[in-house]
Design a protein around this motif. Structure first.
Motif, PDB file in Angstrom:
ATOM      1  N   PRO A 297      43.454  57.335  26.523  1.00  0.00           N
ATOM      2  CA  PRO A 297      42.801  56.173  25.917  1.00  0.00           C
ATOM      3  C   PRO A 297      41.820  55.417  26.785  1.00  0.00           C
ATOM      4  CG  PRO A 297      45.352  56.005  25.701  1.00  0.00           C
ATOM      5  CD  PRO A 297      45.049  57.355  26.570  1.00  0.00           C
ATOM      6  N   PRO A 298      41.924  55.142  28.156  1.00  0.00           N
ATOM      7  CA  PRO A 298      40.991  54.768  29.007  1.00  0.00           C
ATOM      8  C   PRO A 298      39.522  55.619  28.771  1.00  0.00           C
ATOM      9  CG  PRO A 298      43.015  54.711  30.279  1.00  0.00           C
ATOM     10  CD  PRO A 298      43.088  55.405  29.017  1.00  0.00           C
ATOM     11  N   SER A 299      39.709  56.871  28.957  1.00  0.00           N
ATOM     12  CA  SER A 299      38.495  57.831  28.685  1.00  0.00           C
ATOM     13  C   SER A 299      37.715  57.723  27.450  1.00  0.00           C
ATOM     14  CB  SER A 299      38.956  59.287  28.960  1.00  0.00           C
ATOM     15  OG  SER A 299      39.537  59.620  29.983  1.00  0.00           O
ATOM     16  N   LEU A 300      38.359  57.472  26.621  1.00  0.00           N
ATOM     17  CA  LEU A 300      37.780  57.187  25.070  1.00  0.00           C
ATOM     18  C   LEU A 300      37.178  55.784  24.916  1.00  0.00           C
ATOM     19  CD1 LEU A 300      37.408  58.537  22.109  1.00  0.00           C
ATOM     20  CD2 LEU A 300      39.583  57.614  21.575  1.00  0.00           C
ATOM     21  N   ILE A 301      38.089  54.968  25.582  1.00  0.00           N
ATOM     22  CA  ILE A 301      37.245  53.437  25.523  1.00  0.00           C
ATOM     23  C   ILE A 301      35.978  53.282  26.448  1.00  0.00           C
ATOM     24  CG2 ILE A 301      37.652  50.959  25.904  1.00  0.00           C
ATOM     25  CD1 ILE A 301      39.131  52.076  23.545  1.00  0.00           C
ATOM     26  N   LEU A 302      36.146  53.963  27.374  1.00  0.00           N
ATOM     27  CA  LEU A 302      35.133  54.149  28.153  1.00  0.00           C
ATOM     28  C   LEU A 302      33.845  54.682  27.446  1.00  0.00           C
ATOM     29  CD1 LEU A 302      36.390  54.837  32.008  1.00  0.00           C
ATOM     30  CD2 LEU A 302      35.326  53.010  31.177  1.00  0.00           C
ATOM     31  N   GLY A 303      34.111  55.879  27.048  1.00  0.00           N
ATOM     32  CA  GLY A 303      33.196  56.529  26.345  1.00  0.00           C
ATOM     33  C   GLY A 303      32.212  55.691  25.267  1.00  0.00           C
ATOM     34  N   THR A 304      33.114  54.811  24.613  1.00  0.00           N
ATOM     35  CA  THR A 304      32.545  54.023  23.482  1.00  0.00           C
ATOM     36  C   THR A 304      31.456  53.070  24.110  1.00  0.00           C
ATOM     37  OG1 THR A 304      34.021  52.298  23.642  1.00  0.00           O
ATOM     38  CG2 THR A 304      34.393  54.107  21.792  1.00  0.00           C
ATOM     39  N   MET A 305      31.636  52.678  25.266  1.00  0.00           N
ATOM     40  CA  MET A 305      30.805  51.791  26.303  1.00  0.00           C
ATOM     41  C   MET A 305      29.806  52.769  26.827  1.00  0.00           C
ATOM     42  SD  MET A 305      33.931  49.618  28.203  1.00  0.00           S
ATOM     43  CE  MET A 305      32.764  48.720  29.294  1.00  0.00           C
ATOM     44  N   LEU A 306      29.970  53.730  27.409  1.00  0.00           N
ATOM     45  CA  LEU A 306      28.859  54.424  28.036  1.00  0.00           C
ATOM     46  C   LEU A 306      27.612  55.175  27.323  1.00  0.00           C
ATOM     47  CD1 LEU A 306      31.284  56.237  30.873  1.00  0.00           C
ATOM     48  CD2 LEU A 306      29.568  54.561  31.104  1.00  0.00           C
TER      49      LEU A 306
ATOM     50  N   VAL B 258      35.463  61.572  36.858  1.00  0.00           N
ATOM     51  CA  VAL B 258      36.894  61.924  37.565  1.00  0.00           C
ATOM     52  C   VAL B 258      38.191  61.972  36.683  1.00  0.00           C
ATOM     53  CG1 VAL B 258      38.394  61.006  39.483  1.00  0.00           C
ATOM     54  CG2 VAL B 258      35.971  60.881  39.689  1.00  0.00           C
ATOM     55  N   CYS B 259      38.335  61.012  35.813  1.00  0.00           N
ATOM     56  CA  CYS B 259      39.334  60.869  34.882  1.00  0.00           C
ATOM     57  C   CYS B 259      39.806  62.101  33.963  1.00  0.00           C
ATOM     58  CB  CYS B 259      39.457  59.651  33.866  1.00  0.00           C
ATOM     59  SG  CYS B 259      40.707  59.161  33.063  1.00  0.00           S
ATOM     60  N   VAL B 260      38.323  62.610  33.483  1.00  0.00           N
ATOM     61  CA  VAL B 260      38.247  63.750  32.490  1.00  0.00           C
ATOM     62  C   VAL B 260      38.686  64.878  33.315  1.00  0.00           C
ATOM     63  CG1 VAL B 260      36.838  65.309  31.083  1.00  0.00           C
ATOM     64  CG2 VAL B 260      36.748  62.732  30.750  1.00  0.00           C
ATOM     65  N   LEU B 261      38.023  65.157  34.224  1.00  0.00           N
ATOM     66  CA  LEU B 261      37.924  66.626  35.329  1.00  0.00           C
ATOM     67  C   LEU B 261      39.409  66.606  36.062  1.00  0.00           C
ATOM     68  CD1 LEU B 261      34.493  66.838  36.815  1.00  0.00           C
ATOM     69  CD2 LEU B 261      35.504  68.027  34.774  1.00  0.00           C
TER      70      LEU B 261
ATOM     71  N   ALA C 115      35.965  72.552  26.988  1.00  0.00           N
ATOM     72  CA  ALA C 115      34.608  72.146  26.455  1.00  0.00           C
ATOM     73  C   ALA C 115      34.374  70.740  26.975  1.00  0.00           C
ATOM     74  CB  ALA C 115      34.572  72.328  24.841  1.00  0.00           C
ATOM     75  N   THR C 116      35.522  69.912  26.931  1.00  0.00           N
ATOM     76  CA  THR C 116      35.248  68.571  27.117  1.00  0.00           C
ATOM     77  C   THR C 116      34.865  68.614  28.777  1.00  0.00           C
ATOM     78  OG1 THR C 116      36.920  67.802  25.791  1.00  0.00           O
ATOM     79  CG2 THR C 116      36.309  66.290  27.363  1.00  0.00           C
ATOM     80  N   ALA C 117      35.540  69.382  29.779  1.00  0.00           N
ATOM     81  CA  ALA C 117      35.396  69.490  30.968  1.00  0.00           C
ATOM     82  C   ALA C 117      33.886  69.843  31.392  1.00  0.00           C
ATOM     83  CB  ALA C 117      36.311  70.238  31.829  1.00  0.00           C
ATOM     84  N   ALA C 118      33.853  70.718  30.626  1.00  0.00           N
ATOM     85  CA  ALA C 118      32.292  71.609  30.827  1.00  0.00           C
ATOM     86  C   ALA C 118      31.229  70.336  30.511  1.00  0.00           C
ATOM     87  CB  ALA C 118      32.084  72.742  30.085  1.00  0.00           C
ATOM     88  N   SER C 119      31.487  69.652  29.530  1.00  0.00           N
ATOM     89  CA  SER C 119      30.400  68.522  29.084  1.00  0.00           C
ATOM     90  C   SER C 119      30.177  67.619  29.993  1.00  0.00           C
ATOM     91  CB  SER C 119      30.970  68.142  27.696  1.00  0.00           C
ATOM     92  OG  SER C 119      30.670  69.232  26.728  1.00  0.00           O
ATOM     93  N   VAL C 120      31.189  67.123  30.494  1.00  0.00           N
ATOM     94  CA  VAL C 120      31.229  66.080  31.417  1.00  0.00           C
ATOM     95  C   VAL C 120      30.561  66.597  32.724  1.00  0.00           C
ATOM     96  CG1 VAL C 120      33.330  66.171  32.727  1.00  0.00           C
ATOM     97  CG2 VAL C 120      32.428  63.787  32.228  1.00  0.00           C
ATOM     98  N   ALA C 121      30.964  67.650  33.093  1.00  0.00           N
ATOM     99  CA  ALA C 121      30.449  68.063  34.423  1.00  0.00           C
ATOM    100  C   ALA C 121      29.166  68.387  34.321  1.00  0.00           C
ATOM    101  CB  ALA C 121      31.121  69.426  34.890  1.00  0.00           C
TER     102      ALA C 121
END
Length: 208
Positions: A55-64, A86-89, A119-125
């Motif tokens: 949930p924190p990663s998703l909420i942060l995503g809507t802000m970022l 950091v949270c995702v990786l 795919a999520t890790a690769a995208s955020v990296a």
């Protein structure tokens, strides 16, 4: 876009409310049913890490991905971007990969969930690397991809909700959903209309 953000927050809140079935673990609840034999160990650790990080990663995503937030608070955009990376990786991806191995409906669902985590890790990296190199347009595209991949948690629940309302149940539904929940948004995003700002009017990376 604002309505989409509200929907995401609402579904995320619904997910968090379900945590009452997980602390302590209720093995009669839908998600934990049948998992007790292997829960007490590495799976349990991965499960709770995923609950804490998702949930924190998703909420942060809507802000970022919000252009408005980025323009008004650039320093906070950078700080929260680091937190999300950091949270995702370190939390979301490893726990997601471990849990994917135990997907209830078998190998197809496990592959879908495992591929999503990678795919999520690769995208955020790649998004982080683009930011470091000051390739900001590229950075925004990668972070939009990351956000859409994180939103798979929302999409898969919406698909399940629609199936429940329609009284539709089939053995292939959940395995299909584990792939469709992230591949479909990505395919739409990668379409020429979204990638070409001149065709879209505002571009694929316009904020919420």
């Amino acid at each position: 876009p604002i309505l989409a953000a509200i929907l995401i927050w609402k579904v995320t809140l619904g997910v968090v409310i379900e945590y009452r079935n997980y602390v302590p673990p209720d093995f009669g609840s839908d998600f934990l049913r049948g998992r007790e034999p292997y829960f007490w160990g590495a799976y349990g650790w991965a499960f709770y890490v995923h609950l804490a990080a998702g949930p924190p990663s998703l909420i942060l995503g809507t802000m970022l991905v919000s252009d408005r937030f980025r323009r008004r608070a650039p320093a906070w955009h950078r700080r929260l971007g680091r937190v999300q990376t950091v949270c995702v990786l370190l939390l979301l991806t490893p726990s997601g990969l471990w849990m994917a191995y135990y997907a209830e409906t078998g190998a197809v669902a496990a592959a879908g969930l495992g591929s999503l985590a990678i795919a999520t890790a690769a995208s955020v990296a790649l998004g982080w690397r683009s930011a470091v190199r000051r390739r900001l347009a590229e950075h925004r595209r990668w972070m939009w991809r990351t956000f859409l991949l994180l939103c798979s948690a929302v999409v898969i629940r919406m698909l399940g909700g629609l199936a429940t309302v329609a009284a539709f149940d089939a053995p292939w539904l959940y395995p299909f959903s584990t792939w469709a929940s992230w591949l479909t948004p990505l395919l739409v995003f990668e379409s020429p209309r979204f990638l070409n700002p001149r065709q879209n009017g505002s571009g694929a990376v316009s904020g919420l």
